[in-house]
Enzyme design. Structure first.
Site, PDB file in Angstrom:
ATOM      1  N   HIS A 262       0.757  -1.023  -0.094  1.00 30.91           N
ATOM      2  CA  HIS A 262      -0.090   0.082   0.100  1.00 30.91           C
ATOM      3  C   HIS A 262       0.903   1.284  -0.054  1.00 30.91           C
ATOM      4  CE1 HIS A 262      -3.329   2.785   1.091  1.00 30.91           C
ATOM      5  NE2 HIS A 262      -4.089   1.790   0.746  1.00 30.91           N
ATOM      6  N   ASP A 316      -7.855  -5.543   0.139  1.00 27.53           N
ATOM      7  CA  ASP A 316      -8.257  -6.437  -0.910  1.00 27.53           C
ATOM      8  C   ASP A 316      -7.968  -7.925  -0.865  1.00 27.53           C
ATOM      9  OD1 ASP A 316      -9.483  -4.757  -2.764  1.00 27.53           O
ATOM     10  OD2 ASP A 316      -7.680  -3.840  -3.696  1.00 27.53           O
TER      11      ASP A 316
HETATM   12  N1  CMC Z   1       4.200  -7.305  -4.386  1.00 28.64           N
HETATM   13  C1  CMC Z   1       5.540  -7.555  -4.248  1.00 28.64           C
HETATM   14  N2  CMC Z   1       6.290  -6.335  -4.332  1.00 28.64           N
HETATM   15  C2  CMC Z   1       5.527  -5.194  -3.999  1.00 28.64           C
HETATM   16  C3  CMC Z   1       4.023  -5.145  -3.670  1.00 28.64           C
HETATM   17  C4  CMC Z   1       3.417  -6.163  -3.789  1.00 28.64           C
HETATM   18  N3  CMC Z   1       2.256  -6.470  -3.684  1.00 28.64           N
HETATM   19  N4  CMC Z   1       3.799  -3.871  -3.506  1.00 28.64           N
HETATM   20  C5  CMC Z   1       4.967  -3.211  -3.428  1.00 28.64           C
HETATM   21  N5  CMC Z   1       6.033  -4.076  -3.692  1.00 28.64           N
HETATM   22  C6  CMC Z   1       7.525  -3.620  -3.649  1.00 28.64           C
HETATM   23  C7  CMC Z   1       7.972  -2.992  -5.085  1.00 28.64           C
HETATM   24  O1  CMC Z   1       8.306  -3.953  -5.773  1.00 28.64           O
HETATM   25  C8  CMC Z   1       8.995  -1.697  -4.690  1.00 28.64           C
HETATM   26  O2  CMC Z   1       9.928  -2.732  -4.404  1.00 28.64           O
HETATM   27  P1  CMC Z   1      11.534  -2.054  -4.695  1.00 28.64           P
HETATM   28  O3  CMC Z   1      11.529  -0.736  -3.842  1.00 28.64           O
HETATM   29  O4  CMC Z   1      12.687  -3.148  -4.113  1.00 28.64           O
HETATM   30  O5  CMC Z   1      11.390  -1.713  -6.255  1.00 28.64           O
HETATM   31  C9  CMC Z   1       8.296  -1.431  -3.243  1.00 28.64           C
HETATM   32  O6  CMC Z   1       7.544  -2.358  -2.637  1.00 28.64           O
HETATM   33  C10 CMC Z   1       7.471  -0.113  -3.517  1.00 28.64           C
HETATM   34  O7  CMC Z   1       6.173  -0.430  -4.406  1.00 28.64           O
HETATM   35  P2  CMC Z   1       5.772   0.594  -5.366  1.00 28.64           P
HETATM   36  O8  CMC Z   1       5.141  -0.226  -6.508  1.00 28.64           O
HETATM   37  O9  CMC Z   1       6.484   1.513  -5.787  1.00 28.64           O
HETATM   38  O10 CMC Z   1       4.568   0.972  -4.385  1.00 28.64           O
HETATM   39  P3  CMC Z   1       3.502   1.823  -4.640  1.00 28.64           P
HETATM   40  O11 CMC Z   1       3.194   2.841  -3.536  1.00 28.64           O
HETATM   41  O12 CMC Z   1       3.796   2.840  -5.882  1.00 28.64           O
HETATM   42  O13 CMC Z   1       2.351   1.104  -5.078  1.00 28.64           O
HETATM   43  C11 CMC Z   1       0.401  -0.459  -4.893  1.00 28.64           C
HETATM   44  C12 CMC Z   1       1.304   0.646  -4.156  1.00 28.64           C
HETATM   45  C13 CMC Z   1      -0.624  -0.888  -3.893  1.00 28.64           C
HETATM   46  C14 CMC Z   1       0.000  -0.046  -5.940  1.00 28.64           C
HETATM   47  C15 CMC Z   1       1.282  -1.596  -4.856  1.00 28.64           C
HETATM   48  O14 CMC Z   1       1.723  -1.972  -3.401  1.00 28.64           O
HETATM   49  C16 CMC Z   1       0.850  -2.990  -5.378  1.00 28.64           C
HETATM   50  O15 CMC Z   1       0.923  -2.952  -6.640  1.00 28.64           O
HETATM   51  N6  CMC Z   1       0.178  -3.845  -4.896  1.00 28.64           N
HETATM   52  C17 CMC Z   1      -0.482  -4.893  -5.466  1.00 28.64           C
HETATM   53  C18 CMC Z   1      -1.664  -4.379  -5.977  1.00 28.64           C
HETATM   54  C19 CMC Z   1      -2.955  -4.370  -5.038  1.00 28.64           C
HETATM   55  O16 CMC Z   1      -3.010  -5.162  -3.930  1.00 28.64           O
HETATM   56  N7  CMC Z   1      -3.635  -3.101  -4.961  1.00 28.64           N
HETATM   57  C20 CMC Z   1      -4.707  -2.839  -4.048  1.00 28.64           C
HETATM   58  C21 CMC Z   1      -4.202  -1.719  -3.427  1.00 28.64           C
HETATM   59  S1  CMC Z   1      -5.071  -1.283  -1.659  1.00 28.64           S
HETATM   60  C22 CMC Z   1      -6.934  -0.946  -2.275  1.00 28.64           C
HETATM   61  C23 CMC Z   1      -6.986  -0.091  -3.303  1.00 28.64           C
HETATM   62  O17 CMC Z   1      -6.338   0.809  -3.580  1.00 28.64           O
HETATM   63  O18 CMC Z   1      -7.767  -0.553  -4.067  1.00 28.64           O
END
Ligand code: CMC
Length: 379
Positions: A262, A316
């Site tokens: 998140h 989720d």
């Molecule tokens: N699985 C594996 N690694 C992850 C995940 C994940 N679900 N989420 C973040 N990371 C890692 C990512 O690879 C990165 O690592 P590094 O710094 O080594 O490159 C680090 O954590 C930061 O990730 P980010 O993608 O830059 O984080 P963000 O704040 O831009 O994205 C997010 C947040 C929710 C989009 C992301 O965590 C994600 O894609 N999660 C999976 C999809 C998901 O479950 N979405 C629902 C979100 S909550 C409810 C909603 O909004 O609807």
């Protein structure tokens, strides 16, 4: 014009509005709607009472709540022209696309320009909160080749939605659990779809366009669409033994594990344990789901491997297991998220109208300048 601060991809930590609708502490795992803790609302409130709280800023009195519930109840029906339009949608289309189109279609019937006027706002809130569930249920029945059924005035909001979806009255426990799920998903500060709603609202377009634009944003797999992908992931994993190699493979190939991580929470999302408990209550009454064992193992392994990065289950991760146990098809999970989030979007719409200035950020230009126009035969 020069930018006043450094460019942050995804606008991380950049305030896009001043808001008093909800509050999140991502380090402590706290979520409050208008200052009231989410655990307390999930336990004691109903989705419609919470909607009132979010939109009008305070818990309603008994009379105010009764009046609001009454208005919602009598605005649940949709125009036959909208129903007939939906009949033309392909049954293979995603229900989120159907919802986006039908929410926008409401704008064809009601006045266009948004007004910061209490009765205009009330009317729009009532129409959207009342009709969105009817449209989701109608598309579900029509894509199965059936006629949609009319809402039942004797049923509460959530029970009526489950009735319209399944063509039978739901079990009271399932209806109460579904209502709690709506409360949990109703609002969550400046997430992507809420930002989208506020940007659209700032142009003073009608609230149906605001909600339609937010529905389109919620649909993506990084936002609301993740709940659907969680179930697909659990199905793909298939057994507890396969969890560790699956997660290790995701980490090795830098692919996201759905339902985890998140932008704001660096601990377990406070909504996740509530949903987990609701899933357990359903298993107790209606039978166990083997995917729950897989989910628990996924949580254990992800915590072990990625906990140090602050990656924990988000809202989720467990919601899909709850809906699955209720027999709801997987591709309706995100439309159900939208039914709930309409409350938050409309609270932000109202707030935006109260202090509106059109959104017009800047950019950092990275392209060429002063390029010659090359005639087509010379390219
Ligand atoms: N699985 C594996 N690694 C992850 C995940 C994940 N679900 N989420 C973040 N990371 C890692 C990512 O690879 C990165 O690592 P590094 O710094 O080594 O490159 C680090 O954590 C930061 O990730 P980010 O993608 O830059 O984080 P963000 O704040 O831009 O994205 C997010 C947040 C929710 C989009 C992301 O965590 C994600 O894609 N999660 C999976 C999809 C998901 O479950 N979405 C629902 C979100 S909550 C409810 C909603 O909004 O609807």
């Amino acid at each position: 014009m020069t930018a006043i601060c450094e460019y942050k991809p995804g606008l991380e930590n950049i305030p896009a509005a001043q808001s008093s609708v909800s509050y999140v502490d991502g380090q402590k795992g706290i979520l409050e709607y208008r200052g009231i803790n989410i655990e307390e609302l999930a336990d004691k409130s109903t989705f419609l009472e919470t909607t009132y709280l979010l939109i009008w800023g305070a818990l309603p009195t008994k009379e105010e709540l009764q009046a609001f519930e009454h208005e919602i109840r009598y605005h649940r029906r949709i125009k036959y022209r909208i129903r007939d339009m939906m009949k033309c949608f392909p049954e293979t289309g995603h229900p989120m696309d159907a919802l986006q189109a039908s929410a926008a279609a409401l704008g064809l019937f009601y006045s266009r320009r948004a007004l910061p006027d209490p009765s205009y706002i009330r009317q729009a809130v009532v129409r959207l909160v009342a009709k969105i569930p009817t449209m989701v249920a109608a598309f579900q029945l029509m894509r199965k080749g059936n006629d949609p059924i009319q809402p039942r005035d004797d049923l509460d909001y959530s029970a009526n939605f489950l009735y319209m979806l399944n063509e039978r009255e739901p079990d009271p426990l399932a209806a109460r659990i579904f209502d709690i799920c709506l409360t949990l998903h109703a609002e969550h500060t400046m997430n992507a779809s809420t930002f989208s709603a506020r940007v659209t609202a700032s142009t003073l377009t009608d609230p149906y366009a605001v909600v339609a634009s937010a529905v389109g944003t919620l649909a993506g797999p990084l936002h609301g669409g993740a709940n659907e992908e969680v179930i697909e992931m659990l199905e793909k994993i298939g057994s507890v033994e396969n969890v560790r190699p699956y997660i290790e493979n995701c980490i090795e190939h830098k692919s996201k594990i759905m339902g985890f991580g998140h932008r704001v929470y660096k601990v377990k999302d406070p909504r996740a344990p509530i949903l987990q408990k609701l899933a357990e209550q359903l298993f107790e009454k209606f039978g166990y789901d083997k995917y729950y064992d897989i989910a628990l193992e996924v949580e254990r392994v992800v915590e072990e491997k990625l906990g140090h990065k602050g990656i924990y289950p988000n809202v989720d991760f467990y919601s899909g297991l709850v809906y699955r146990k209720m027999g709801i098809p997987t591709d309706l999970f995100t439309p159900i998220f939208a039914i709930a989030r309409v409350a938050g979007w409309l609270a932000h719409w109202k707030e935006q109208l109260g202090e509106n200035r059109i959104f017009r950020p800047t950019q950092i230009y990275t392209g060429d300048r002063g390029m010659p126009y090359v005639p087509i035969e010379e390219r």
